[in-house]
Enzyme design. Structure first.
Site, short mmCIF file in Angstrom:
data_model
loop_
_atom_site.label_atom_id
_atom_site.label_comp_id
_atom_site.label_asym_id
_atom_site.label_seq_id
_atom_site.Cartn_x
_atom_site.Cartn_y
_atom_site.Cartn_z
N ARG A 236 11.35 -15.13 27.70
CA ARG A 236 10.90 -13.97 28.16
C ARG A 236 11.08 -13.57 29.59
NH1 ARG A 236 5.68 -15.02 24.62
NH2 ARG A 236 5.48 -16.11 26.42
N GLU B 183 1.45 -26.18 26.97
CA GLU B 183 0.16 -26.18 26.54
C GLU B 183 0.06 -26.83 25.05
OE1 GLU B 183 0.65 -21.88 27.57
OE2 GLU B 183 1.77 -23.49 27.80
#
Length: 177
Positions: free
Chosen positions: A62, A99
């Site tokens: 992205r 994460e």
């Protein structure tokens, strides 16, 4: 919050429990589908550039979406940072924690030059792993990381603080949630 920032926030959709239970994913696809919203995002990111920039670096995937048009607007080159096995030729790699796992990023070994003024653009700052790894790749090539700009910072995850401890202390976010 300025009108561009309001539009951006309105066009980012929350997707609960994705990619795993307990995570609220910030989906930028509605923003990208809205020409005025996408233009507002690029305008805000360009405005964060601190003076002349030689190269804008964007990370897969992205980050590419935002970094390439920012580079064009700044009159700078664009250098992609990709996942392993995606770039031909000689590359430099850096691994880091995410994460929800681990990842490795790669850059062409000759993508940057000594003293090049580099701006990193990404969509989201979460824990700082992706940006930290990218900053390390830039540093190893002798380029100067002059600024990091992200569309959205997830402030509650502490990425900015982790990056500051790693020596990345010039960072801006268009919006923080």
């Amino acid at each position: 919050m300025n009108p561009n920032q309001r539009r951006i926030v309105e066009l980012i959709r929350d997707v609960p429990d994705w990619p795993k239970a307990g995570v609220v994913f910030k989906d930028i696809t509605p923003l990208l589908a809205d020409p005025a919203g996408f233009a507002a995002a690029i305008e805000e990111l360009v405005a964060l550039a601190p003076g002349p920039i030689d190269i804008v670096v964007g990370m897969e995937a992205r980050g590419f979406i935002f970094a390439a048009p920012v580079a064009l607007k700044l009159g700078a080159g664009f250098v992609p940072v990709r996942k392993p096995g995606k770039l031909p030729g000689q590359v430099d790699e850096q691994s880091f924690a995410l994460e929800y796992g681990h990842e490795t990023l790669a850059i062409h070994s000759d993508a940057l030059w000594q003293g090049a003024r580099v701006m990193v653009i990404d969509d989201v700052l979460a824990t700082g792993g992706t940006i930290g790894a990218t900053a390390e790749l830039i540093k190893r090539q002798g380029a100067e990381l002059v600024h990091v700009a992200v569309l959205m910072e997830l402030g509650f995850l502490g990425g900015r603080e982790r990056l500051a401890k790693a020596g990345v202390d010039t960072l801006s976010a268009v919006v923080t949630v």
